[in-house]
Design a protein around this motif. Sequence first.
Motif, PDB file in Angstrom:
ATOM      1  N   TYR A 146       1.105  -0.988  -0.310  1.00 51.98           N
ATOM      2  CA  TYR A 146      -0.258  -0.330   0.087  1.00 51.98           C
ATOM      3  C   TYR A 146       0.427   1.108   0.011  1.00 51.98           C
ATOM      4  N   ARG A 147       1.447   1.015   0.338  1.00 49.18           N
ATOM      5  CA  ARG A 147       2.823   2.832   0.873  1.00 49.18           C
ATOM      6  C   ARG A 147       3.335   2.594  -0.355  1.00 49.18           C
ATOM      7  N   SER A 148       3.898   1.804  -1.322  1.00 55.81           N
ATOM      8  CA  SER A 148       4.498   2.347  -2.235  1.00 55.81           C
ATOM      9  C   SER A 148       3.092   2.478  -3.860  1.00 55.81           C
ATOM     10  N   MET A 149       1.818   2.214  -3.756  1.00 56.46           N
ATOM     11  CA  MET A 149       0.528   2.544  -4.162  1.00 56.46           C
ATOM     12  C   MET A 149       0.786   4.036  -3.607  1.00 56.46           C
ATOM     13  N   CYS A 197      -1.594  -3.140  11.918  1.00 54.14           N
ATOM     14  CA  CYS A 197      -2.108  -2.920  10.529  1.00 54.14           C
ATOM     15  C   CYS A 197      -1.125  -1.034   9.644  1.00 54.14           C
ATOM     16  N   SER A 198      -1.013  -1.217   9.093  1.00 49.73           N
ATOM     17  CA  SER A 198      -0.339   0.089   8.064  1.00 49.73           C
ATOM     18  C   SER A 198       0.395   0.164   6.692  1.00 49.73           C
ATOM     19  N   LEU A 199       0.125   0.971   6.624  1.00 52.07           N
ATOM     20  CA  LEU A 199       0.267   1.047   4.332  1.00 52.07           C
ATOM     21  C   LEU A 199       1.536  -0.319   4.214  1.00 52.07           C
ATOM     22  N   SER A 200       2.771  -0.399   4.656  1.00 54.80           N
ATOM     23  CA  SER A 200       3.628  -0.936   4.365  1.00 54.80           C
ATOM     24  C   SER A 200       3.636  -3.328   4.763  1.00 54.80           C
ATOM     25  N   ASN A 201       2.477  -2.922   5.610  1.00 55.63           N
ATOM     26  CA  ASN A 201       2.231  -4.519   6.425  1.00 55.63           C
ATOM     27  C   ASN A 201       1.099  -4.396   5.405  1.00 55.63           C
TER      28      ASN A 201
END
Length: 411
Positions: free
Chosen positions: A115-118, A152-156
Amino acid sequence: MALQISATNPEHPALLLELPWDTPLEEWPEEYLVPLPRGISRHVVRYARAGDEVIAVKELAERPALREYELLRDLDRLSIPAVDPLAVVTGRTDRAGAPLEPVLVTRHLGGSMPYRSMFETTLRPATMHRLMDALAVLLVRLHLAGFAWGDCSLSNTLFRRDAGAYAAYLVDAETGELHPRLSTGQREYDLDLARVNISGELLDLEASGALHPSVDPVEFGTEICDRYGGLWEELTRTSVYPAGKYHYIERRIRRLNDLGFDVAEMQIEHASNGSTVTFVPKVVDAGHHQRQLLRLTGLDTEENQARRLLTDLESWMATQDDYAPGDPLAARPEVLAHRWVREVFRPTVRAVPRELRATMDPAELYHQLLEHRWYLSERAQHDIGLDTAVADYVRNILPKARATLEPAPPE
């Protein structure tokens, strides 16, 4: 201690043996690595190739590695969207005999990105909101299964488009806990952690200039809590509908649609006191309903028409004795869909006199009939049925509609 590869599939150890386990993961040669985007992590993580597989390798202590491996296997048994655990490698030493940390090996989810890359790309805000909807769906599914994520996070989280749907997948289960059931406090704590982590990563992206200027990191992190709350309430409340009041089911589907979610699966359990209904949500891409309806029935319609017709098709299929979702022996959905076209859709459209139909498209006409049935059923507080709706539509609606369309006579 000798190198040991613990895996459930006997093929996996053979695939993994060729990798340089005597080298710290951070120093693995480029020839073994696959250049794929990664989120931020407290551990060293690398993507590598093992035979025809692309795998994710994460270094961490033995106890948490084994624990996460078992948790991921549990999530797989519960059909929760998460990465597939392949093995835990222990007993690693370097060439001088010094111990190295064990690793957890998972299968890379093809076509996915963190998600972080998006969010580091130039996504439009509308697309970002749909991504967060998919993440809210994942959190709800985890909590329904009794799993508290704790990180829960954008990286996980991985994102993937899957057959027109937006899907979120859990990557890191290291801090997770599986319970028979989560309390309200456990769910709210997990959700608050998600809000803080997501807002924090968005603030980090904003500081680097990678975030769309219209996105407020704090508001965006709060939004997932709001989306989660509405979805949780709509999915978990028990509804028992009296026999014959299937318009109540449609009302509930409409509420999910208003929240921005579509129904991927509808389960209706018949009981002596009525019908209990549960739903499985999903977040869909543009044109998804058109493609699905065309595949199932051969009807080529507009997107909103397709959504409405698919809802009617699903409701009809759920009432058929030879349809049981998940049962490989049950009638195929395509077969039932064509029965619906033959026994429901076409007869209903043909019940409207041709001269009154004028040039109205059959799909639009059927959509209008369903809307009229919904309106009359709500007013009557029971399902009036299609036949009654068609008769009333022909008698009271179509003549007025034609009068407004016909040109006024010359003076």
